[in-house]
Design an enzyme around this catalytic site. Structure first.
Site, PDB file in Angstrom:
ATOM      1  N   ARG A 178       6.588  -5.248   5.337  1.00  0.00           N
ATOM      2  CA  ARG A 178       5.373  -5.427   4.543  1.00  0.00           C
ATOM      3  C   ARG A 178       5.726  -5.289   3.065  1.00  0.00           C
ATOM      4  O   ARG A 178       6.225  -4.253   2.644  1.00  0.00           O
ATOM      5  CB  ARG A 178       4.334  -4.373   4.943  1.00  0.00           C
ATOM      6  CG  ARG A 178       3.070  -4.395   4.095  1.00  0.00           C
ATOM      7  CD  ARG A 178       2.036  -3.390   4.632  1.00  0.00           C
ATOM      8  NE  ARG A 178       0.817  -3.438   3.844  1.00  0.00           N
ATOM      9  CZ  ARG A 178       0.449  -2.504   2.953  1.00  0.00           C
ATOM     10  NH1 ARG A 178       1.183  -1.426   2.758  1.00  0.00           N
ATOM     11  NH2 ARG A 178      -0.670  -2.628   2.271  1.00  0.00           N
ATOM     12  N   HIS A 192      -1.443  -5.683  -4.567  1.00  0.00           N
ATOM     13  CA  HIS A 192      -1.149  -4.250  -4.486  1.00  0.00           C
ATOM     14  C   HIS A 192      -1.131  -3.720  -5.931  1.00  0.00           C
ATOM     15  O   HIS A 192      -0.127  -3.220  -6.414  1.00  0.00           O
ATOM     16  CB  HIS A 192       0.166  -4.016  -3.741  1.00  0.00           C
ATOM     17  CG  HIS A 192       0.351  -2.608  -3.219  1.00  0.00           C
ATOM     18  ND1 HIS A 192       0.672  -2.329  -1.909  1.00  0.00           N
ATOM     19  CD2 HIS A 192       0.250  -1.412  -3.830  1.00  0.00           C
ATOM     20  CE1 HIS A 192       0.778  -1.018  -1.746  1.00  0.00           C
ATOM     21  NE2 HIS A 192       0.533  -0.429  -2.900  1.00  0.00           N
ATOM     22  N   GLU A 206      -5.685  -1.162  -0.368  1.00  0.00           N
ATOM     23  CA  GLU A 206      -6.435   0.002  -0.826  1.00  0.00           C
ATOM     24  C   GLU A 206      -7.356  -0.273  -2.014  1.00  0.00           C
ATOM     25  O   GLU A 206      -7.157   0.278  -3.105  1.00  0.00           O
ATOM     26  CB  GLU A 206      -5.475   1.145  -1.187  1.00  0.00           C
ATOM     27  CG  GLU A 206      -4.595   1.579  -0.039  1.00  0.00           C
ATOM     28  CD  GLU A 206      -3.825   2.861  -0.329  1.00  0.00           C
ATOM     29  OE1 GLU A 206      -3.876   3.349  -1.467  1.00  0.00           O
ATOM     30  OE2 GLU A 206      -3.200   3.391   0.600  1.00  0.00           O
ATOM     31  N   ASN A 223      -4.126   2.671   6.104  1.00  0.00           N
ATOM     32  CA  ASN A 223      -3.176   3.568   5.440  1.00  0.00           C
ATOM     33  C   ASN A 223      -3.693   4.984   5.593  1.00  0.00           C
ATOM     34  O   ASN A 223      -4.857   5.269   5.301  1.00  0.00           O
ATOM     35  CB  ASN A 223      -3.055   3.242   3.945  1.00  0.00           C
ATOM     36  CG  ASN A 223      -2.347   1.918   3.700  1.00  0.00           C
ATOM     37  OD1 ASN A 223      -1.906   1.247   4.641  1.00  0.00           O
ATOM     38  ND2 ASN A 223      -2.238   1.536   2.443  1.00  0.00           N
ATOM     39  N   TYR A 271      -2.591   9.224   5.096  1.00  0.00           N
ATOM     40  CA  TYR A 271      -1.646  10.237   4.628  1.00  0.00           C
ATOM     41  C   TYR A 271      -2.071  11.679   4.913  1.00  0.00           C
ATOM     42  O   TYR A 271      -1.249  12.510   5.265  1.00  0.00           O
ATOM     43  CB  TYR A 271      -1.400  10.077   3.116  1.00  0.00           C
ATOM     44  CG  TYR A 271      -0.612   8.834   2.772  1.00  0.00           C
ATOM     45  CD1 TYR A 271       0.779   8.851   2.794  1.00  0.00           C
ATOM     46  CD2 TYR A 271      -1.246   7.641   2.455  1.00  0.00           C
ATOM     47  CE1 TYR A 271       1.517   7.714   2.498  1.00  0.00           C
ATOM     48  CE2 TYR A 271      -0.507   6.493   2.162  1.00  0.00           C
ATOM     49  CZ  TYR A 271       0.874   6.530   2.185  1.00  0.00           C
ATOM     50  OH  TYR A 271       1.602   5.412   1.905  1.00  0.00           O
ATOM     51  N   GLU A 300       0.544   1.828   6.342  1.00  0.00           N
ATOM     52  CA  GLU A 300       1.271   2.830   5.546  1.00  0.00           C
ATOM     53  C   GLU A 300       1.058   4.206   6.141  1.00  0.00           C
ATOM     54  O   GLU A 300      -0.056   4.574   6.502  1.00  0.00           O
ATOM     55  CB  GLU A 300       0.771   2.906   4.092  1.00  0.00           C
ATOM     56  CG  GLU A 300       1.317   1.867   3.169  1.00  0.00           C
ATOM     57  CD  GLU A 300       0.784   2.016   1.749  1.00  0.00           C
ATOM     58  OE1 GLU A 300       0.546   3.165   1.304  1.00  0.00           O
ATOM     59  OE2 GLU A 300       0.594   0.979   1.102  1.00  0.00           O
TER      60      GLU A 300
HETATM   61  C1  PNW Z   1      -0.847   4.488  -1.463  1.00  0.00           C
HETATM   62  N1  PNW Z   1      -5.078   8.992  -3.390  1.00  0.00           N
HETATM   63  O1  PNW Z   1      -1.352   5.044  -2.647  1.00  0.00           O
HETATM   64  C2  PNW Z   1      -0.286   3.158  -1.923  1.00  0.00           C
HETATM   65  O2  PNW Z   1      -0.677   2.056  -1.150  1.00  0.00           O
HETATM   66  C3  PNW Z   1       1.178   3.169  -2.170  1.00  0.00           C
HETATM   67  O3  PNW Z   1       1.492   2.195  -3.124  1.00  0.00           O
HETATM   68  C4  PNW Z   1       1.620   4.559  -2.572  1.00  0.00           C
HETATM   69  O4  PNW Z   1       2.951   4.604  -2.984  1.00  0.00           O
HETATM   70  C5  PNW Z   1       1.385   5.464  -1.372  1.00  0.00           C
HETATM   71  O5  PNW Z   1       0.049   5.392  -0.916  1.00  0.00           O
HETATM   72  C6  PNW Z   1       1.736   6.920  -1.624  1.00  0.00           C
HETATM   73  O6  PNW Z   1       0.927   7.455  -2.615  1.00  0.00           O
HETATM   74  C7  PNW Z   1      -2.276   6.044  -2.726  1.00  0.00           C
HETATM   75  O7  PNW Z   1      -5.096   9.532  -4.501  1.00  0.00           O
HETATM   76  C8  PNW Z   1      -2.386   6.647  -3.974  1.00  0.00           C
HETATM   77  O8  PNW Z   1      -5.891   9.305  -2.484  1.00  0.00           O
HETATM   78  C9  PNW Z   1      -3.325   7.615  -4.180  1.00  0.00           C
HETATM   79  C10 PNW Z   1      -4.155   7.988  -3.152  1.00  0.00           C
HETATM   80  C11 PNW Z   1      -4.058   7.383  -1.900  1.00  0.00           C
HETATM   81  C12 PNW Z   1      -3.101   6.401  -1.700  1.00  0.00           C
END
Ligand code: PNW
Length: 479
Positions: free
Chosen positions: A82, A126, A171, A300, A302, A377
């Site tokens: 991707r 992106h 996102e 995505n 995290y 992601e």
């Molecule tokens: C995503 N938040 O970013 C992006 O899709 C990527 O480019 C990035 O490198 C990755 O996650 C890791 O950060 C985010 O603040 C950035 O909630 C910020 C947030 C969430 C996702």
């Protein structure tokens, strides 16, 4: 799928294993090959906007090292890769004819993936908006959505038959709220009403862009990738805290899921934000334009968030993981307080909570049972150390990946239609406002020499991919 004590977890046949990157984070060559400036060039070159003043001028130098990177992708045995296309590389001012040199770069990349048996999954946006379009108003302006559709159509003509899945946006939550409300991302504006207009025009861009792709390629697989927020109440018994959860869910998740999949913005979102905007930027007929069939929804994921409604007393917590933003990304939700959730944490300060992955996938499956899901992601930044022999024993990253992939497996066991998983990221890269300080890669990048080195997690992931099986424990072998 089955789990046994000693054999780990099998994934369904045909499950897609991949890894992900994004153009501005890896390419560098910001002024080469006819590329025009993007909002991230402008933002990162503005003093004080990124950690250590880092910029994407060179990044991983992927623009020159793409062939070597294809080698790593092939050696990892990935089913899919991707990547994103830098809009200002292929259409420098965001409008008009394509820049052939920019298109040629992605054409070579896509051919190189196909030659190695790797499916290209291309994201059109992106976050690197051509600066000229921001100068004309950016995402708060409706015309940007039409410009995006034109760009999408041109790229579908160039690469369409060779790309496996087209993702319109990555996102849009970040683009809209971090770019236009909190200002921690480019273009760094802090205008709450404009952020909501950006939400709408990003949704519109997805609809118009997806339609444009299908006008060229009726059978194209079209997707969009959202970052899901799993908010939990500090006190589950508190009505006020449950309401904070609802408001975060409306702003972060349903502001996109509603129009993209159900054809309308949620009533409670419109109500919650009425003091900020009257939503008059939504025109008759937009709902029908935005809601297009999705071949796959990108997820995505995290971490999770812990929220409550601030009672107005004491010190207000701001543990929202967004740094010292000038504004809040939570437009119209000023009394929603983000409380630091229990650890452990990654180097981003984000808590590690794989249960949120399962929860997100099952919620999407419940609400949209006909839409296949793909984890586009998931990954973690940690402070990696390089051992004397050059090895990088990133056991915590392996454990993170292991536990989140297991959480995906649990969702599949419970019925969710999850088609694939992409580890973020293939290599360390420019982590937006955190610059090069935060490393998400399974491959280490030495930013002085450009050298790539597999971390233990890369070896571990290669074994997982080749066996289509998650091993029982998360410890890497480093073989
Ligand atoms: C995503 N938040 O970013 C992006 O899709 C990527 O480019 C990035 O490198 C990755 O996650 C890791 O950060 C985010 O603040 C950035 O909630 C910020 C947030 C969430 C996702």
């Amino acid at each position: 799928m089955n789990t046994t004590a000693n054999n780990g977890r099998e994934f369904p046949e045909g499950f897609t294993w991949g890894s992900a990157t994004a153009s501005y984070q890896i390419e560098g060559a910001a002024t080469e090959g006819g590329r025009g400036p993007s909002i991230w060039d402008t933002f990162s070159h503005t003093p004080g906007k990124t950690l250590n003043g880092d910029t994407g001028d060179v990044a991983c130098d992927h623009y020159h090292r793409w062939e070597e990177d294809l080698g790593h992708i092939a050696d990892l045995g990935l089913d899919a890769y991707r990547f994103s296309i830098a809009w200002p590389r292929v259409q420098p001012g965001g409008r008009g004819p394509l820049n052939p040199e920019g298109v040629a770069f992605y054409s070579r990349l896509v051919d190189g993936l196909l030659e190695r048996g790797v499916k290209p999954v291309a994201t059109l946006y992106h976050w690197d908006l051509p600066q000229e379009l921001e100068d004309a108003g950016g995402w708060p302006v409706r015309d940007t959505a039409y410009r995006f559709a034109e760009y999408a159509e041109l790229m579908a003509r160039e690469l369409g038959d060779r790309v496996d899945v087209w993702t319109t946006l990555n996102e849009p939550w970040c683009s809209a709220y971090l770019g236009y409300a909190s200002g921690v991302h480019a273009p760094g504006r802090t205008e709450p009403a404009a952020a909501l207009a950006a939400v709408h025009h990003l949704n519109l861009a997805h609809g118009l862009g997806g339609r444009a792709i299908r006008s060229v390629l009726p059978d194209a697989k079209v997707s969009v990738t959202l970052n899901f927020h799993v908010a939990r109440p500090v006190d589950p018994a508190s009505q006020a805290d449950q309401d904070a959860v609802r408001r975060v869910d409306a702003l972060a998740n349903r502001a996109f899921l509603g129009p993209l999949l159900e054809g309308a913005y949620p009533e409670d979102l419109l109500r919650d934000t009425a003091s900020v905007t009257d939503w008059s930027f939504v025109q008759d007929g937009d709902a029908a334009l935005i809601r297009i069939p999705l071949d796959v929804l990108g997820v995505n994921y995290y971490s999770t968030a812990l929220v409550r409604t601030w009672d107005g007393t004491g010190d207000r917590s701001s543990a929202d993981g967004h740094g010292d933003a000038a504004g809040s990304p939570w437009v119209g939700a000023d009394d929603v307080e983000f409380v630091r959730p229990p650890g452990p944490y990654t180097a981003m300060g984000w808590n590690i909570d794989p249960s949120g992955m399962t929860e997100t996938l099952l919620r999407l499956h419940r609400d949209y049972p006909d839409v296949p899901l793909m984890v586009t992601e998931n990954g973690a930044a940690f402070e990696d150390t390089v051992a004397e022999d050059g090895a990088i024993h990133d056991d915590r990253r392996i454990a993170y990946l292991h536990d989140h992939i297991d959480a995906v497996g649990q969702a599949i066991d419970a019925g969710a239609d999850v088609r694939g998983y992409f580890a973020w990221s293939l290599m360390d890269n420019f982590e937006w406002s955190y610059g090069y300080d935060r490393r998400f890669g399974i491959i280490r990048v030495d930013y002085k020499t450009g050298e790539r080195t597999w971390k233990d997690s890369a070896h571990w992931y290669r074994d997982l991919v080749s066996g289509n099986r998650l091993p029982e424990t998360g410890t890497g072998t480093g073989t």
